[in-house]
Motif scaffolding. Structure first.
Motif, short mmCIF file in Angstrom:
data_model
loop_
_atom_site.label_atom_id
_atom_site.label_comp_id
_atom_site.label_asym_id
_atom_site.label_seq_id
_atom_site.Cartn_x
_atom_site.Cartn_y
_atom_site.Cartn_z
N VAL A 1 0.78 -1.06 0.02
CA VAL A 1 0.08 0.05 0.00
C VAL A 1 0.90 1.28 -0.03
CG1 VAL A 1 -1.72 1.15 1.28
CG2 VAL A 1 -1.77 -1.40 1.21
N GLY A 2 1.14 1.52 -1.17
CA GLY A 2 2.21 2.76 -1.33
C GLY A 2 3.53 1.94 -1.11
N ALA A 3 4.31 2.64 -0.02
CA ALA A 3 5.73 2.26 0.64
C ALA A 3 5.39 1.05 1.70
CB ALA A 3 6.51 3.13 0.86
N LEU A 4 4.34 1.12 2.04
CA LEU A 4 3.97 0.17 3.38
C LEU A 4 3.59 -1.18 2.84
CD1 LEU A 4 1.20 2.56 5.10
CD2 LEU A 4 3.65 2.53 5.72
N VAL A 5 4.09 -2.29 3.68
CA VAL A 5 3.77 -3.66 3.73
C VAL A 5 2.60 -3.95 4.59
CG1 VAL A 5 4.46 -6.14 3.89
CG2 VAL A 5 6.20 -4.19 2.86
N ARG A 6 1.53 -4.56 4.20
CA ARG A 6 0.57 -5.11 4.69
C ARG A 6 -0.09 -6.22 4.52
NH1 ARG A 6 2.19 -1.61 7.40
NH2 ARG A 6 1.17 0.41 7.91
N TYR A 7 -0.22 -7.23 5.52
CA TYR A 7 -0.79 -8.45 5.61
C TYR A 7 -2.39 -8.45 5.84
CZ TYR A 7 4.15 -9.90 5.60
OH TYR A 7 5.61 -10.10 5.47
N ALA A 8 -2.94 -9.23 5.17
CA ALA A 8 -4.37 -9.50 5.44
C ALA A 8 -4.53 -10.85 6.51
CB ALA A 8 -5.25 -9.94 4.30
N GLU A 9 -5.11 -10.50 7.45
CA GLU A 9 -5.23 -11.52 8.52
C GLU A 9 -5.65 -12.83 8.02
OE1 GLU A 9 -6.64 -11.38 13.21
OE2 GLU A 9 -8.13 -11.00 11.66
N ALA A 10 -6.70 -12.74 7.10
CA ALA A 10 -7.12 -13.99 6.45
C ALA A 10 -6.07 -14.76 5.75
CB ALA A 10 -8.32 -13.71 5.48
N ASP A 11 -5.28 -14.07 4.77
CA ASP A 11 -4.09 -14.73 4.36
C ASP A 11 -3.04 -15.33 5.45
OD1 ASP A 11 -5.17 -13.78 1.90
OD2 ASP A 11 -3.61 -12.20 1.64
N LEU A 12 -2.90 -14.65 6.59
CA LEU A 12 -2.01 -15.21 7.39
C LEU A 12 -2.75 -16.65 8.04
CD1 LEU A 12 -0.92 -11.94 9.53
CD2 LEU A 12 0.48 -13.34 7.62
N LEU A 13 -4.05 -16.65 8.27
CA LEU A 13 -4.32 -17.74 8.99
C LEU A 13 -4.52 -18.82 7.89
CD1 LEU A 13 -7.53 -16.06 10.52
CD2 LEU A 13 -5.24 -16.89 11.78
N ALA A 14 -4.87 -18.52 6.24
CA ALA A 14 -4.90 -19.61 5.48
C ALA A 14 -3.47 -20.02 5.21
CB ALA A 14 -5.16 -18.74 4.05
N TYR A 15 -2.23 -19.36 5.65
CA TYR A 15 -1.06 -19.74 5.16
C TYR A 15 -0.74 -20.78 6.57
CZ TYR A 15 4.15 -19.44 5.44
OH TYR A 15 5.53 -19.75 5.42
N LEU A 16 -1.25 -20.56 7.64
CA LEU A 16 -1.08 -21.41 8.79
C LEU A 16 -1.73 -22.77 8.49
CD1 LEU A 16 -1.37 -19.08 11.73
CD2 LEU A 16 0.57 -20.07 11.04
N ASP A 17 -2.92 -22.69 8.06
CA ASP A 17 -3.87 -23.97 7.67
C ASP A 17 -3.07 -24.77 6.70
OD1 ASP A 17 -5.97 -23.28 9.58
OD2 ASP A 17 -6.95 -22.34 7.95
N GLU A 18 -2.33 -24.25 5.69
CA GLU A 18 -1.78 -24.76 4.73
C GLU A 18 -0.68 -25.72 5.19
OE1 GLU A 18 -0.62 -22.11 2.08
OE2 GLU A 18 -2.67 -21.41 1.35
#
Length: 74
Positions: free
Chosen positions: A43-60
């Protein structure tokens, strides 16, 4: 009249994402550089993680055993 329903995406910064995953902030920075780890957004120069993506990453990464089977990698 129709109304649109929107789903809010909870975005976390690198420190918050690292805390949720139980890793160091530096680990996420390295993973981004190596193009691995959870999905992230710029987001511009900012890095952001969607909480849902993090939870999906853990589930995988859920495993039922420790043996090396098929294409499963550790």
């Amino acid at each position: 009249m129709t109304t649109a329903t929107s789903t809010a995406i909870k975005l976390l910064n690198t420190a918050q994402a690292a805390e949720l995953l139980g890793v160091k902030k530096n680990t996420l920075e390295i993973w981004r550089y190596e193009k691995k780890g959870p999905k992230f957004r710029k987001v511009g120069a900012l890095v952001r993680y969607a909480e849902a993506d993090l939870l999906a990453y853990l589930d995988e990464r859920t495993r039922t055993g420790t043996s090396h089977q098929g294409l499963q990698s550790y």
